[in-house]
Design an enzyme around this catalytic site. Structure first.
Site, PDB file in Angstrom:
ATOM      1  N   ARG A   1       0.868  -1.192   0.000  1.00 35.30           N
ATOM      2  CA  ARG A   1       0.000   0.000   0.000  1.00 35.30           C
ATOM      3  C   ARG A   1       0.900   1.236   0.000  1.00 35.30           C
ATOM      4  O   ARG A   1       1.736   1.412   0.864  1.00 35.30           O
ATOM      5  CB  ARG A   1      -0.893  -0.008   1.223  1.00 35.30           C
ATOM      6  CG  ARG A   1      -1.832   1.180   1.268  1.00 35.30           C
ATOM      7  CD  ARG A   1      -2.655   1.200   2.532  1.00 35.30           C
ATOM      8  NE  ARG A   1      -3.766   0.252   2.479  1.00 35.30           N
ATOM      9  CZ  ARG A   1      -4.495  -0.078   3.528  1.00 35.30           C
ATOM     10  NH1 ARG A   1      -4.221   0.429   4.717  1.00 35.30           N
ATOM     11  NH2 ARG A   1      -5.497  -0.931   3.419  1.00 35.30           N
TER      12      ARG A   1
ATOM     13  N   GLY B   1     -16.906  -5.897   1.444  1.00 34.33           N
ATOM     14  CA  GLY B   1     -16.939  -7.346   1.653  1.00 34.33           C
ATOM     15  C   GLY B   1     -17.218  -7.804   3.065  1.00 34.33           C
ATOM     16  O   GLY B   1     -17.472  -8.985   3.307  1.00 34.33           O
TER      17      GLY B   1
HETATM   18 FE1  SRM Z   1      -9.840  -0.808   5.048  1.00 38.66          FE
HETATM   19  C1  SRM Z   1      -8.698  -3.193   7.113  1.00 38.66           C
HETATM   20  C2  SRM Z   1      -8.596  -2.459   2.441  1.00 38.66           C
HETATM   21  C3  SRM Z   1     -10.256   1.948   3.178  1.00 38.66           C
HETATM   22  C4  SRM Z   1     -11.937   0.449   7.429  1.00 38.66           C
HETATM   23  N1  SRM Z   1      -8.767  -2.511   4.842  1.00 38.66           N
HETATM   24  C5  SRM Z   1      -8.369  -3.340   5.849  1.00 38.66           C
HETATM   25  C6  SRM Z   1      -7.404  -4.408   5.340  1.00 38.66           C
HETATM   26  C7  SRM Z   1      -6.029  -3.887   5.576  1.00 38.66           C
HETATM   27  C8  SRM Z   1      -7.612  -5.747   6.068  1.00 38.66           C
HETATM   28  C9  SRM Z   1      -6.574  -6.761   5.673  1.00 38.66           C
HETATM   29  O1  SRM Z   1      -5.500  -6.788   6.261  1.00 38.66           O
HETATM   30  O2  SRM Z   1      -6.850  -7.526   4.783  1.00 38.66           O
HETATM   31  C10 SRM Z   1      -7.841  -4.445   3.874  1.00 38.66           C
HETATM   32  C11 SRM Z   1      -6.765  -4.837   2.886  1.00 38.66           C
HETATM   33  C12 SRM Z   1      -7.378  -5.700   1.804  1.00 38.66           C
HETATM   34  C13 SRM Z   1      -6.557  -5.726   0.561  1.00 38.66           C
HETATM   35  O3  SRM Z   1      -5.800  -6.692   0.354  1.00 38.66           O
HETATM   36  O4  SRM Z   1      -6.725  -4.834  -0.254  1.00 38.66           O
HETATM   37  C14 SRM Z   1      -8.423  -3.060   3.697  1.00 38.66           C
HETATM   38  N2  SRM Z   1      -9.382  -0.319   3.205  1.00 38.66           N
HETATM   39  C15 SRM Z   1      -8.975  -1.175   2.239  1.00 38.66           C
HETATM   40  C16 SRM Z   1      -9.000  -0.512   0.873  1.00 38.66           C
HETATM   41  C17 SRM Z   1      -7.928  -1.022  -0.061  1.00 38.66           C
HETATM   42  C18 SRM Z   1     -10.406  -0.710   0.252  1.00 38.66           C
HETATM   43  C19 SRM Z   1     -10.475  -0.389  -1.220  1.00 38.66           C
HETATM   44  O5  SRM Z   1     -10.637  -1.331  -1.989  1.00 38.66           O
HETATM   45  O6  SRM Z   1     -10.334   0.776  -1.587  1.00 38.66           O
HETATM   46  C20 SRM Z   1      -8.884   0.959   1.292  1.00 38.66           C
HETATM   47  C21 SRM Z   1      -7.454   1.401   1.440  1.00 38.66           C
HETATM   48  C22 SRM Z   1      -7.344   2.850   1.802  1.00 38.66           C
HETATM   49  C23 SRM Z   1      -5.929   3.353   1.779  1.00 38.66           C
HETATM   50  O7  SRM Z   1      -5.437   3.619   0.682  1.00 38.66           O
HETATM   51  O8  SRM Z   1      -5.342   3.494   2.858  1.00 38.66           O
HETATM   52  C24 SRM Z   1      -9.543   0.896   2.670  1.00 38.66           C
HETATM   53  N3  SRM Z   1     -10.827   0.909   5.304  1.00 38.66           N
HETATM   54  C25 SRM Z   1     -10.973   1.880   4.365  1.00 38.66           C
HETATM   55  C26 SRM Z   1     -11.993   2.803   4.765  1.00 38.66           C
HETATM   56  C27 SRM Z   1     -12.531   3.967   3.923  1.00 38.66           C
HETATM   57  C28 SRM Z   1     -11.919   5.288   4.201  1.00 38.66           C
HETATM   58  O9  SRM Z   1     -10.847   5.396   4.803  1.00 38.66           O
HETATM   59  O10 SRM Z   1     -12.541   6.246   3.770  1.00 38.66           O
HETATM   60  C29 SRM Z   1     -12.468   2.357   5.991  1.00 38.66           C
HETATM   61  C30 SRM Z   1     -13.630   2.959   6.799  1.00 38.66           C
HETATM   62  C31 SRM Z   1     -13.269   4.286   7.357  1.00 38.66           C
HETATM   63  C32 SRM Z   1     -12.505   4.209   8.641  1.00 38.66           C
HETATM   64  O11 SRM Z   1     -11.458   3.592   8.710  1.00 38.66           O
HETATM   65  O12 SRM Z   1     -12.977   4.807   9.608  1.00 38.66           O
HETATM   66  C33 SRM Z   1     -11.728   1.163   6.314  1.00 38.66           C
HETATM   67  N4  SRM Z   1     -10.215  -1.293   6.998  1.00 38.66           N
HETATM   68  C34 SRM Z   1     -11.151  -0.696   7.788  1.00 38.66           C
HETATM   69  C35 SRM Z   1     -11.233  -1.400   9.033  1.00 38.66           C
HETATM   70  C36 SRM Z   1     -12.150  -1.051  10.232  1.00 38.66           C
HETATM   71  C37 SRM Z   1     -11.439  -0.068  11.110  1.00 38.66           C
HETATM   72  C38 SRM Z   1     -11.888  -0.092  12.536  1.00 38.66           C
HETATM   73  O13 SRM Z   1     -11.718   0.937  13.217  1.00 38.66           O
HETATM   74  O14 SRM Z   1     -12.345  -1.137  13.023  1.00 38.66           O
HETATM   75  C39 SRM Z   1     -10.307  -2.462   8.954  1.00 38.66           C
HETATM   76  C40 SRM Z   1     -10.002  -3.514  10.041  1.00 38.66           C
HETATM   77  C41 SRM Z   1      -9.089  -3.021  11.082  1.00 38.66           C
HETATM   78  O15 SRM Z   1      -8.449  -1.976  10.955  1.00 38.66           O
HETATM   79  O16 SRM Z   1      -9.011  -3.726  12.092  1.00 38.66           O
HETATM   80  C42 SRM Z   1      -9.691  -2.366   7.674  1.00 38.66           C
HETATM   81 FE1  SF4 Z   2     -12.162  -4.083   4.041  1.00 40.73          FE
HETATM   82 FE2  SF4 Z   2     -13.732  -6.136   4.682  1.00 40.73          FE
HETATM   83 FE3  SF4 Z   2     -13.499  -5.294   2.119  1.00 40.73          FE
HETATM   84 FE4  SF4 Z   2     -11.488  -6.552   3.344  1.00 40.73          FE
HETATM   85  S1  SF4 Z   2     -13.518  -7.376   2.818  1.00 40.73           S
HETATM   86  S2  SF4 Z   2     -11.321  -4.769   2.069  1.00 40.73           S
HETATM   87  S3  SF4 Z   2     -11.636  -5.709   5.420  1.00 40.73           S
HETATM   88  S4  SF4 Z   2     -14.425  -4.216   3.852  1.00 40.73           S
END
Ligand code: SRM
Ligand code: SF4
Length: 542
Positions: free
Chosen positions: A69, A463
């Site tokens: 990332r 998802g």
């Molecule tokens: Fe996210 C975790 C992908 C935006 C809330 N997110 C993850 C992980 C890292 C989980 C993992 O290890 O597999 C995902 C990686 C999957 C992969 O292989 O791509 C993942 N998040 C993404 C992305 C790639 C979604 C997308 O397809 O665009 C976005 C990457 C953003 C970036 O460039 O940094 C992404 N994630 C978001 C957003 C949207 C936003 O920021 O506007 C959210 C909701 C907003 C927020 O965070 O308040 C979001 N992601 C989460 C959460 C829940 C956070 C929490 O407080 O519980 C997790 C799980 C965690 O952190 O424990 C998570």
């Molecule tokens: Fe984020 Fe869940 Fe989508 Fe994985 S499956 S990228 S954790 S919303």
């Protein structure tokens, strides 16, 4: 000493324990060692968790093929940088691809650990960084995708976003001051009128607002109570541009909240200092016992907004100015797709639709070429997972629009496809309860074959309840779940509606739970007809 440093080890959750044992950023110095060890022989905590501090994500779904990332401040990169990203994934053939993310960013896939030293060298050579892009760090900082191009903007966010990133990451080298936050932290700045970054869903957001107060004789604010308030060269009577501050917005599986006003206004030159102050309070006083209750809003709840504001003010080091009575977000949100005039005469920016944000190496080389040949070499990303190529001269526009790659990344997508957003889903993400991107595309195509629409409808897929695909901001949000059908567990969705973006943004709510994906098409068709004015297409004449 921070509060978290004084907490006894027994009360720490698993994540706090491993962070206390060894800071995540320490792996930066061990990349060569990991590369020669190989992923199977590595310490598991380093591999599965700490590597995320340098933006390298172990993918249990595809073991041995890591995700990287990036950080793309304000969603901007150069064609040279895009080519380097393309070269990195190209070597992995079918296993290499990239996604534009919902934070204006890029993720690369298929990465082998043995290649990391060389990849980091390549990144360094073109000023790209992945540092602190995952785990308990400040995520990619979002800004207006048309900053500096938009004639109606109030403020060009680019430089400020870069300054915040530089502060948080020590110019991209890594900054151990901010590598042990209680949880992830999202920052957004908007300088336009349409809230193009979803300010309301960030832990800390800056929205444009004019201060109507007076400057004192010494050039300092007359309205604040402090002694060393900022001074801005401006006529005392004219409103002064700055930002109202919002705090605590977040989505998680347990709870989703829109950000709340902190009742603070800052001029642009105080934005970095305010970010630092909020981050210090969060780092030192944020809740760390329960990871499900560690985002900033939980601290604000525990303390109350007044105490939180007072603690931030102490760190900020000068008295706060109360928020301006209103902010300047008064437009519907734009999606930037298509051809648009820039504020610079004779130049245009063109928004290309990238279906569900997915790119392959050849696409990225093509995008880089288009940006170089027709524009200024710059490429921009949007939180809708699309691309903008700025600075295309009027005289080149017609030829640009005939480029074959625009068949795939069109400037005129169909109305449902246009606003489709999807998270990664089960193809690569182990949290996923369903497959998202491919299914999202297939269902949109099926709906568009059946229905006629008059305006775009924003459909977001995510998802699992982590909500990376932001279903709560969508007209129709689809959140993956498992459903029982005929005695068997199948992939399904909970449906969200009512998300509003732009002015008066508000989060949508769940209206129906547990629809099996295989039964979803007719449900969406009905929703589109009932709520969004869609009509069934006339059967084709025989
Ligand atoms: Fe996210 C975790 C992908 C935006 C809330 N997110 C993850 C992980 C890292 C989980 C993992 O290890 O597999 C995902 C990686 C999957 C992969 O292989 O791509 C993942 N998040 C993404 C992305 C790639 C979604 C997308 O397809 O665009 C976005 C990457 C953003 C970036 O460039 O940094 C992404 N994630 C978001 C957003 C949207 C936003 O920021 O506007 C959210 C909701 C907003 C927020 O965070 O308040 C979001 N992601 C989460 C959460 C829940 C956070 C929490 O407080 O519980 C997790 C799980 C965690 O952190 O424990 C998570
Ligand atoms: Fe984020 Fe869940 Fe989508 Fe994985 S499956 S990228 S954790 S919303």
């Amino acid at each position: 000493m921070t509060d978290q440093a004084t907490t006894t080890t027994t009360s720490l959750n698993k994540f706090e324990k491993f962070k206390a044992e060894k800071d995540g950023l320490a792996v930066k110095e061990e990349i060569e060692k990991f590369a020669s060890l190989g992923w199977e022989a590595m310490d598991e905590t380093d591999r599965d968790h700490r590597l995320k501090w340098v933006g390298v994500f172990f993918r249990p779904v595809t073991p041995g093929k890591f995700m990287m990332r990036m950080r793309m401040p304000n969603g901007i990169l150069s064609c040279e940088q895009m080519r380097v990203l393309a070269e990195v994934i190209q070597r992995y053939g079918d296993e290499g691809n990239a996604d534009i993310t919902t934070r204006q960013n890029i993720q690369l896939r298929g990465i082998r650990i043995e290649d990391l030293p060389e990849i980091f060298d390549k990144f360094r050579a073109v000023d790209l960084t992945t540092v602190q892009s995952g785990m308990d760090n400040v995520r990619n900082i979002t800004g207006d995708p048309v900053a500096g191009l938009d004639a109606d903007e109030l403020f060009d966010t680019r430089e400020l976003v870069q300054q915040i990133q530089d502060m948080v990451t020590n110019q991209g080298e890594g900054n151990s001051e901010f590598t042990n936050l209680p949880r992830k932290f999202n920052i957004a700045i908007t300088g336009g009128r349409d809230n193009s970054v979803h300010a309301e869903i960030n832990d800390l957001a800056f929205v444009p607002a004019f201060f109507e107060g007076q400057l004192g004789d010494n050039g300092q604010w007359a309205m604040g109570q402090g002694e060393e308030l900022s001074s801005i060269p401006s006529s005392p009577s004219s409103p002064i541009f700055g930002f109202n501050v919002l705090v605590g917005g977040f989505f998680s599986a347990k709870r989703c909240e829109a950000a709340v006003p902190l009742n603070v206004w800052v001029p642009p030159e105080d934005v970095v200092a305010l970010c630092r102050a909020v981050l210090e309070v969060f780092r030192d006083r944020g809740l760390r016992a329960n990871r499900q209750k560690s985002r900033l809003m939980w601290l604000i709840d525990e303390w109350g907004l007044e105490k939180f504001r007072a603690e931030v003010e102490k760190r900020f080091g000068k008295s706060f100015i109360s928020a301006a009575a209103r902010d300047e977000i008064d437009w519907e949100k734009r999606d930037h797709i298509g051809v648009h005039k820039q504020k610079q005469p004779g130049l245009n920016y063109v928004g290309l639709h990238v279906p569900v944000g997915r790119l392959y190496a050849e696409d990225m080389f093509e995008i880089a070429r288009l940006a170089e040949v027709y524009g200024s070499g710059e490429i921009r990303l949007t939180v809708e997972q699309n691309i903008i190529i700025p600075n295309i001269a009027d005289s080149l526009l017609e030829t640009f629009l005939t480029e074959p790659v625009l068949d795939k990344f069109t400037v005129n997508p169909t109305l449902l496809m246009r606003s489709l957003v999807s998270c990664t889903g089960s193809q690569f993400c182990n949290f996923a309860l369903i497959e998202t991107k491919n299914r999202a595309l297939a269902i949109i195509k099926a709906l568009e074959a059946e229905l006629e629409l008059t305006h775009p409808v924003r459909i977001h897929w995510t998802g699992c309840p982590n909500s990376c695909g932001q279903p709560q901001v969508a007209d129709i949000g689809l959140m993956g779940t498992k459903v029982r059908k005929n005695g068997k567990a199948v992939e399904g969705v909970d449906i969200y509606m009512g998300g509003k973006v732009g002015k008066e943004a508000q989060l949508g709510a769940c209206i129906t739970k547990g629809i099996p994906c295989e039964d979803l098409l007719p449900v969406l068709r009905e929703l589109l007809i009932e709520h969004f004015g869609a009509r069934l297409r006339e059967p084709a004449a025989v």
